[in-house]
Design an enzyme around this catalytic site. Sequence first.
Site, PDB file in Angstrom:
ATOM      1  N   CYS A 119      -6.107  19.416  -8.066  1.00 19.48           N
ATOM      2  CA  CYS A 119      -5.677  20.294  -6.962  1.00 19.48           C
ATOM      3  C   CYS A 119      -5.708  21.766  -7.394  1.00 19.48           C
ATOM      4  O   CYS A 119      -6.310  22.604  -6.715  1.00 19.48           O
ATOM      5  CB  CYS A 119      -4.294  19.881  -6.466  1.00 19.48           C
ATOM      6  SG  CYS A 119      -3.086  19.603  -7.782  1.00 19.48           S
TER       7      CYS A 119
HETATM    8  N1  NAP Z   1      -0.464  14.641  -5.507  1.00 20.95           N
HETATM    9  C1  NAP Z   1      -1.443  15.541  -5.517  1.00 20.95           C
HETATM   10  O1  NAP Z   1      -1.316  16.645  -4.969  1.00 20.95           O
HETATM   11  C2  NAP Z   1      -2.758  15.223  -6.189  1.00 20.95           C
HETATM   12  C3  NAP Z   1      -3.815  16.125  -6.035  1.00 20.95           C
HETATM   13  C4  NAP Z   1      -5.045  15.854  -6.657  1.00 20.95           C
HETATM   14  C5  NAP Z   1      -5.200  14.702  -7.413  1.00 20.95           C
HETATM   15  N2  NAP Z   1      -4.143  13.863  -7.569  1.00 20.95           N
HETATM   16  C6  NAP Z   1      -4.356  12.659  -8.383  1.00 20.95           C
HETATM   17  O2  NAP Z   1      -4.453  11.538  -7.511  1.00 20.95           O
HETATM   18  C7  NAP Z   1      -3.904  10.380  -8.153  1.00 20.95           C
HETATM   19  C8  NAP Z   1      -2.798   9.807  -7.267  1.00 20.95           C
HETATM   20  O3  NAP Z   1      -1.799  10.811  -7.113  1.00 20.95           O
HETATM   21  P1  NAP Z   1      -0.534  10.612  -6.149  1.00 20.95           P
HETATM   22  O4  NAP Z   1       0.150  11.925  -6.102  1.00 20.95           O
HETATM   23  O5  NAP Z   1      -0.946   9.944  -4.882  1.00 20.95           O
HETATM   24  O6  NAP Z   1       0.337   9.592  -7.044  1.00 20.95           O
HETATM   25  P2  NAP Z   1       1.538   8.652  -6.593  1.00 20.95           P
HETATM   26  O7  NAP Z   1       2.184   9.191  -5.359  1.00 20.95           O
HETATM   27  O8  NAP Z   1       2.376   8.473  -7.809  1.00 20.95           O
HETATM   28  O9  NAP Z   1       0.824   7.252  -6.240  1.00 20.95           O
HETATM   29  C9  NAP Z   1       0.172   6.478  -7.218  1.00 20.95           C
HETATM   30  C10 NAP Z   1      -0.307   5.175  -6.613  1.00 20.95           C
HETATM   31  O10 NAP Z   1      -1.023   4.430  -7.600  1.00 20.95           O
HETATM   32  C11 NAP Z   1      -0.520   3.091  -7.681  1.00 20.95           C
HETATM   33  N3  NAP Z   1      -0.681   2.712  -9.096  1.00 20.95           N
HETATM   34  C12 NAP Z   1      -0.021   3.217 -10.175  1.00 20.95           C
HETATM   35  N4  NAP Z   1      -0.501   2.688 -11.308  1.00 20.95           N
HETATM   36  C13 NAP Z   1      -1.489   1.831 -10.948  1.00 20.95           C
HETATM   37  C14 NAP Z   1      -2.371   0.959 -11.673  1.00 20.95           C
HETATM   38  N5  NAP Z   1      -2.323   0.883 -13.023  1.00 20.95           N
HETATM   39  N6  NAP Z   1      -3.272   0.215 -10.976  1.00 20.95           N
HETATM   40  C15 NAP Z   1      -3.318   0.270  -9.630  1.00 20.95           C
HETATM   41  N7  NAP Z   1      -2.505   1.062  -8.877  1.00 20.95           N
HETATM   42  C16 NAP Z   1      -1.605   1.826  -9.542  1.00 20.95           C
HETATM   43  C17 NAP Z   1       0.924   3.167  -7.162  1.00 20.95           C
HETATM   44  O11 NAP Z   1       1.384   2.012  -6.507  1.00 20.95           O
HETATM   45  P3  NAP Z   1       1.885   0.697  -7.279  1.00 20.95           P
HETATM   46  O12 NAP Z   1       2.608   1.196  -8.493  1.00 20.95           O
HETATM   47  O13 NAP Z   1       2.760  -0.041  -6.316  1.00 20.95           O
HETATM   48  O14 NAP Z   1       0.640  -0.071  -7.588  1.00 20.95           O
HETATM   49  C18 NAP Z   1       0.780   4.260  -6.088  1.00 20.95           C
HETATM   50  O15 NAP Z   1       0.302   3.696  -4.881  1.00 20.95           O
HETATM   51  C19 NAP Z   1      -3.401  10.836  -9.538  1.00 20.95           C
HETATM   52  O16 NAP Z   1      -4.375  10.593 -10.505  1.00 20.95           O
HETATM   53  C20 NAP Z   1      -3.216  12.348  -9.342  1.00 20.95           C
HETATM   54  O17 NAP Z   1      -3.319  13.081 -10.539  1.00 20.95           O
HETATM   55  C21 NAP Z   1      -2.942  14.078  -6.957  1.00 20.95           C
END
Ligand code: NAP
Length: 328
Positions: A143
């Site tokens: 981001c």
């Molecule tokens: N938030 C932002 O603004 C943003 C911006 C750009 C990129 N990102 C990237 O996008 C990704 C997701 O971010 P987020 O903010 O959406 O995170 P989040 O809110 O913490 O959600 C993570 C998701 O991944 C699942 N998960 C966790 N470990 C897993 C595994 N080993 N295998 C399969 N599923 C798994 C979790 O559900 P369960 O644990 O129930 O499986 C949950 O649905 C990250 O890599 C982050 O760095 C985020």
Amino acid sequence: MEIAIIGASGYTGGELLRLLATHSQAQVVCATSRKLDGTPVDRIHPHLKGFTNLTFRNLDADTIDADFAFLAVPHTAAMQHVPRLLERGITTLDLSADYRLPLEVFEKTYGVKHTAYFPAPYGLPELHRDEIRNAQFVACPGCFPTGATLAGAPLAGKARAIIFDSKTGVSGAGNSPSEVTHYPNVGDSVVPYKWTSHRHLAEMKMELGKLGLQSGCYFTPHLVPMNRGILTTAHILMDTPITQEEVTTMYQEFYRDEYFVRLQKPSLAAVRGTNFCDISCESSEGRVVVVSAIDNLVKGASGQAIQNMNLMCGFRENDGLTGIGLLP
Ligand SMILES: NC(=O)c1ccc[n+]([C@@H]2O[C@H](COP(=O)([O-])OP(=O)(O)OC[C@H]3O[C@@H](n4cnc5c(N)ncnc54)[C@H](OP(=O)(O)O)[C@@H]3O)[C@@H](O)[C@H]2O)c1
């Protein structure tokens, strides 16, 4: 086209579901969560009530049935799924950091061994559209690097140094509660963090280096009490001073054909919920100050991911992404 979202219970997963609900060619058929297996998606994402009948399922790369998969999971989790998804012929886009950087830079920056590395297109369409088009796999940028790189790109080849100062909303940290994001710790305050060592700096150096910035790329993020948005102020120190008229023309030309980059005074409210990056610049005394505004969950993550999917699959680039911001 049938879509699977791996990690659909998180913030970026929820945002993929919201945006894809208006896509003309794509239908989400699978939303995974390991912890919420069997739970209706709209119980966790209540704003999607009436727009999805899906239930979270605990599926992995071996069992998912779809044409296209988004990985919205933490770094190191994505690399566990990517090879098998591709082996099974599922076109894939990764929102995590696992495939954004060259191998040595990734391992040094994230302090982990990569178990399934291969080079992938960096999914910033404004800079890499041709590599993204028709690719089977794309790594979506972080981001902060999205807002910073778009702010700095037109001047990177002429700058002596660029100092990025960013303010981010709390959803950037994902949906797991922590001491840092606990309301009294973040409310009514502004907190700088990782002043000189944020991991996203590596992506900014990589992308702006490709455009000619030899050295001198610095970044300090700040956490502010808002849900969404990243406002980045780039202090661009020039080798040779440049007039306001020259800098305005450079940005206009650089982004002339870019639907998602708007050259106007940035405010986070104007881009909230949208895939736009608003940019403006002012030149004075050998320094150009460029400010960019994005929604971290849309142009900084899920919207950009869909923009990439549209290019990978030959759809209209803004399909599913024509929502307008919320002002005030
Ligand atoms: N938030 C932002 O603004 C943003 C911006 C750009 C990129 N990102 C990237 O996008 C990704 C997701 O971010 P987020 O903010 O959406 O995170 P989040 O809110 O913490 O959600 C993570 C998701 O991944 C699942 N998960 C966790 N470990 C897993 C595994 N080993 N295998 C399969 N599923 C798994 C979790 O559900 P369960 O644990 O129930 O499986 C949950 O649905 C990250 O890599 C982050 O760095 C985020």
